[in-house]
Scaffold this motif. Structure first.
Motif, PDB file in Angstrom:
ATOM      1  N   THR A  17       0.815  -1.203   0.000  1.00 24.99           N
ATOM      2  CA  THR A  17       0.000   0.000   0.000  1.00 24.99           C
ATOM      3  C   THR A  17       0.854   1.260   0.000  1.00 24.99           C
ATOM      4  O   THR A  17       0.367   2.328  -0.332  1.00 24.99           O
ATOM      5  N   MET A  18       2.132   1.132   0.364  1.00 29.91           N
ATOM      6  CA  MET A  18       2.979   2.319   0.465  1.00 29.91           C
ATOM      7  C   MET A  18       3.829   2.538  -0.784  1.00 29.91           C
ATOM      8  O   MET A  18       4.609   3.476  -0.850  1.00 29.91           O
ATOM      9  N   ASP A  19       3.693   1.643  -1.748  1.00 25.00           N
ATOM     10  CA  ASP A  19       4.481   1.772  -2.967  1.00 25.00           C
ATOM     11  C   ASP A  19       3.812   2.671  -4.001  1.00 25.00           C
ATOM     12  O   ASP A  19       4.298   2.826  -5.102  1.00 25.00           O
ATOM     13  N   ASN A  20       2.633   3.232  -3.659  1.00 26.92           N
ATOM     14  CA  ASN A  20       1.887   4.043  -4.602  1.00 26.92           C
ATOM     15  C   ASN A  20       1.556   5.387  -3.965  1.00 26.92           C
ATOM     16  O   ASN A  20       1.388   5.494  -2.755  1.00 26.92           O
ATOM     17  N   THR A  21       1.462   6.407  -4.790  1.00 25.97           N
ATOM     18  CA  THR A  21       1.074   7.723  -4.292  1.00 25.97           C
ATOM     19  C   THR A  21      -0.429   7.811  -4.283  1.00 25.97           C
ATOM     20  O   THR A  21      -1.117   7.146  -5.032  1.00 25.97           O
ATOM     21  N   LYS A  24      -3.191   9.322   2.021  1.00 24.04           N
ATOM     22  CA  LYS A  24      -2.344   8.802   3.094  1.00 24.04           C
ATOM     23  C   LYS A  24      -3.192   8.680   4.360  1.00 24.04           C
ATOM     24  O   LYS A  24      -3.730   9.675   4.845  1.00 24.04           O
ATOM     25  N   ILE A  25      -3.320   7.475   4.882  1.00 29.52           N
ATOM     26  CA  ILE A  25      -4.184   7.217   6.030  1.00 29.52           C
ATOM     27  C   ILE A  25      -3.331   6.782   7.228  1.00 29.52           C
ATOM     28  O   ILE A  25      -2.503   5.868   7.112  1.00 29.52           O
ATOM     29  N   LEU A  26      -3.539   7.439   8.358  1.00 32.28           N
ATOM     30  CA  LEU A  26      -2.874   7.059   9.600  1.00 32.28           C
ATOM     31  C   LEU A  26      -3.752   6.043  10.321  1.00 32.28           C
ATOM     32  O   LEU A  26      -4.914   6.318  10.635  1.00 32.28           O
ATOM     33  N   VAL A  27      -3.223   4.853  10.570  1.00 28.61           N
ATOM     34  CA  VAL A  27      -3.949   3.790  11.258  1.00 28.61           C
ATOM     35  C   VAL A  27      -3.275   3.541  12.599  1.00 28.61           C
ATOM     36  O   VAL A  27      -2.072   3.247  12.657  1.00 28.61           O
ATOM     37  N   GLY A  42      -7.778  -6.448   7.508  1.00 30.67           N
ATOM     38  CA  GLY A  42      -8.960  -6.075   6.738  1.00 30.67           C
ATOM     39  C   GLY A  42      -8.863  -4.660   6.195  1.00 30.67           C
ATOM     40  O   GLY A  42      -9.238  -4.389   5.043  1.00 30.67           O
ATOM     41  N   ILE A  43      -8.349  -3.741   7.006  1.00 29.60           N
ATOM     42  CA  ILE A  43      -8.159  -2.349   6.563  1.00 29.60           C
ATOM     43  C   ILE A  43      -7.170  -2.298   5.407  1.00 29.60           C
ATOM     44  O   ILE A  43      -7.409  -1.641   4.381  1.00 29.60           O
ATOM     45  N   LEU A  44      -6.064  -3.007   5.557  1.00 28.38           N
ATOM     46  CA  LEU A  44      -5.017  -2.957   4.535  1.00 28.38           C
ATOM     47  C   LEU A  44      -5.463  -3.606   3.227  1.00 28.38           C
ATOM     48  O   LEU A  44      -5.127  -3.130   2.141  1.00 28.38           O
ATOM     49  N   ARG A  45      -6.229  -4.674   3.328  1.00 28.90           N
ATOM     50  CA  ARG A  45      -6.706  -5.324   2.098  1.00 28.90           C
ATOM     51  C   ARG A  45      -7.676  -4.412   1.347  1.00 28.90           C
ATOM     52  O   ARG A  45      -7.661  -4.355   0.116  1.00 28.90           O
ATOM     53  N   VAL A  57      -0.704   3.664   3.705  1.00 29.72           N
ATOM     54  CA  VAL A  57      -1.128   3.434   5.080  1.00 29.72           C
ATOM     55  C   VAL A  57       0.067   3.503   6.010  1.00 29.72           C
ATOM     56  O   VAL A  57       1.058   2.795   5.817  1.00 29.72           O
ATOM     57  N   GLN A  58      -0.021   4.371   7.011  1.00 27.27           N
ATOM     58  CA  GLN A  58       1.020   4.458   8.029  1.00 27.27           C
ATOM     59  C   GLN A  58       0.455   3.860   9.319  1.00 27.27           C
ATOM     60  O   GLN A  58      -0.501   4.380   9.891  1.00 27.27           O
ATOM     61  N   LEU A  59       1.041   2.759   9.753  1.00 23.33           N
ATOM     62  CA  LEU A  59       0.542   2.029  10.909  1.00 23.33           C
ATOM     63  C   LEU A  59       1.383   2.363  12.137  1.00 23.33           C
ATOM     64  O   LEU A  59       2.612   2.234  12.112  1.00 23.33           O
TER      65      LEU A  59
END
Length: 409
Positions: A17-21, A24-27, A42-45, A57-59
Motif C-alpha cells: 500500500t505504500m508503494d503508490n502515491t 495517506k491514512i494514519l492507522v 482487513g483495513i489494509l486489504r 497506510v502508516q501504521l
C-alpha cells in the motif's frame, strides 16, 4: 487446523500500500491481540483492493502516536483510523480536524451530536454477545448457568454479563456470577486460581459457563483438569473472540463466539472511503457478533435423554453432512423408530423440524454477521443451493438472504 496471521502477512500488505502515491491514512492500533491484527489486515486489504490508487497506510502503535499528536496535522494525512480506549484519545483525534473513523470497542455512552460531521464511529454490541451465549446454551437444554468475567471488572466484560443474564432471565433462568478477585489476586492468576477452583467445584452438574474471552476460558479448562472437573460433561465452557491459537490448543478445544475482525476492518476502511469521497454513511455503526464456533468444550446437549442429546450434538456440529434419520439413529445407538419417538416426547418436535430450525438459525447468523458469500453460507448450513436456502428463509422470516444482510450492514 490452526490459522495464524503472521507479522509478515500484515506488513507485506502494508508495503504494497505504500508503494503508490495517493491518499495517506494514519492507522493507530495496539496490534498485540490477534483480533487487532486481523482488523488491521482487513483495513489494509481494502486499501489495496478497493482504492485506486491504493492508499498509503502508516501504521502506528497507540502509545507511540500519542507522543506526536501535535504533529499529526503536519504529516500530510488524508484521514485517521484509530482504536479508542479512552475519551482523551477520542478528543485528541477530533482536534486534528481530519476525517476520522474510530473503533471504540469499550465506550458507548457519548452524545452523538458532539461528534464532528467528518467522523464515523464503530461500536461493539457486547450485550448481544451475552444474549447469543445464553441462546446457544438454552438451545442445548441447559438448566444451570454461570459467568466468569475479567479479574478486574471492565465495561465490555460487564456488558457481556448483563446481556447473558438478561436473556436468561427472560426464559425464567438465573446465572451464578463469579465474584471478582480482590487485592493481588486480581493481578496474579496463580493467586486467584485456588478460589476459582473452589467456585467451579460448587457449580451444579451440567452447568453452562460463559466466559468473557478465550484466555479466561483457557484458564478455566486448565483448572478444571487439575480439579478433575469434566468438560463438557460437568461444565460446558464458551469463550469470545475465536482466537484459534488459544481455542484449538486448549484441552479440550474451546467453543467461542467468532469476532469477525477482518470483516470489521474492511467495513471501517470502507467507511473512511465514504468520508473521503463525501458519500453518505451512518455516523454510528454498531457491530454485533453472534456466530459461534462449536468445539469439544460445549460438545453436549444438556437434555435428560442421552439418545437425543447425542443426536442433537451431532446435528449441531454437522449441518453440512449426512443428517438422515438412519445416520442419527446409528450415532445414538438406537432404532429409527426409537429416535423419532424420543425426539417428539423430549423436544416436542420431529427430527426434520429440529434440523430445519438449526440450519435456519445458523444461516441467519452468518448472513447478519459475516461477509461470507451467500453460496458458501448455503453450503455450510446444509442447503443444496443458494436458491433453496433463500426459499426456506423467506418462508420462515418473510425476508430474502440479501435483505437480511443489507439490514445488518
Amino acid at each position: 487446523m490452526i490459522l495464524l496471521l503472521r507479522n509478515y502477512d500484515i506488513f507485506t500488505i502494508l508495503k504494497d500500500t505504500m508503494d503508490n502515491t495517493g491518499r495517506k491514512i494514519l492507522v493507530i492500533f495496539d496490534k498485540e491481540a490477534a483480533t487487532d491484527r486481523l482488523m488491521i489486515s482487513g483495513i489494509l486489504r481494502y486499501a489495496r483492493e478497493k482504492c485506486n490508487p491504493p492508499w498509503e497506510v502508516q501504521l502506528e502503535l497507540r502509545n507511540v502516536s500519542r507522543l506526536y499528536t501535535s504533529k499529526i496535522a503536519e504529516g500530510g494525512f488524508s484521514g485517521i483510523i484509530a482504536e479508542i480506549v479512552n475519551p482523551a484519545d477520542r478528543r485528541r483525534y477530533f482536534k486534528s480536524g481530519l476525517p476520522t473513523v474510530l473503533y471504540e470497542p469499550w465506550f458507548e455512552r457519548m452524545d452523538h451530536s458532539a461528534r464532528p460531521k467528518n467522523n464515523i464511529t464503530f461500536f461493539n454490541d457486547h450485550s448481544a454477545e451475552g444474549r447469543t451465549a445464553a441462546e446457544y446454551f438454552l438451545e442445548r437444554g441447559f438448566k444451570s448457568f454461570a459467568y466468569v468475567g475479567t479479574p478486574k471488572p471492565v465495561a465490555w466484560s460487564v456488558a457481556r454479563q448483563t446481556g447473558f443474564a438478561a436473556r436468561l432471565k427472560k426464559s425464567g433462568k438465573s446465572v451464578k456470577i463469579y465474584p471478582a478477585p480482590q487485592g493481588k489476586a486480581a493481578e496474579d492468576f496463580t493467586l486467584e486460581a485456588p478460589s476459582l477452583i473452589k467456585w467451579l467445584k460448587r457449580l451444579p452438574p451440567q452447568t453452562a459457563l460463559f466466559t468473557t474471552h478465550d484466555l479466561r476460558a483457557q484458564q478455566i479448562t486448565t483448572l478444571a483438569r487439575r480439579a478433575k472437573i469434566r468438560i463438557p460433561e460437568d461444565i460446558a465452557v464458551l469463550g469470545v473472540d475465536d482466537d484459534q491459537l488459544i481455542c484449538e490448543t486448549a484441552s479440550p478445544p474451546i467453543s467461542s463466539i467468532q469476532v469477525f475482525a477482518a470483516e470489521t476492518g474492511w467495513r471501517i476502511a470502507r467507511a473512511m472511503h465514504d468520508l473521503l469521497d463525501a458519500r453518505e454513511h451512518p455516523r454510528v455503526v454498531r457491530t454485533c457478533h453472534t456466530n459461534i464456533v462449536s468445539r469439544r468444550s460445549t460438545d453436549v446437549f444438556a437434555i435428560g435423554d442421552y439418545v437425543i442429546s447425542k443426536a442433537m450434538t451431532y446435528v449441531s456440529n454437522n449441518l453440512d453432512g449426512d443428517l438422515s434419520v438412519k445416520k442419527l439413529a446409528d450415532i445414538s445407538n438406537c432404532s429409527v423408530r426409537t429416535l423419532q419417538m424420543k425426539m417428539i416426547h423430549t423436544l416436542g418436535r420431529t427430527i426434520k423440524d429440529e434440523i430445519a430450525n438449526l440450519k435456519l438459525a445458523k444461516a441467519v447468523k452468518l448472513l447478519s454477521e459475516t461477509l461470507i458469500p451467500i453460496s458458501e453460507i448455503a453450503r455450510k448450513c446444509g442447503y443444496c443451493s443458494s436458491s433453496h436456502m433463500s426459499t426456506k428463509i423467506k418462508a420462515a422470516l418473510g425476508k430474502t438472504p440479501l435483505a437480511i444482510r443489507k439490514n445488518s450492514s
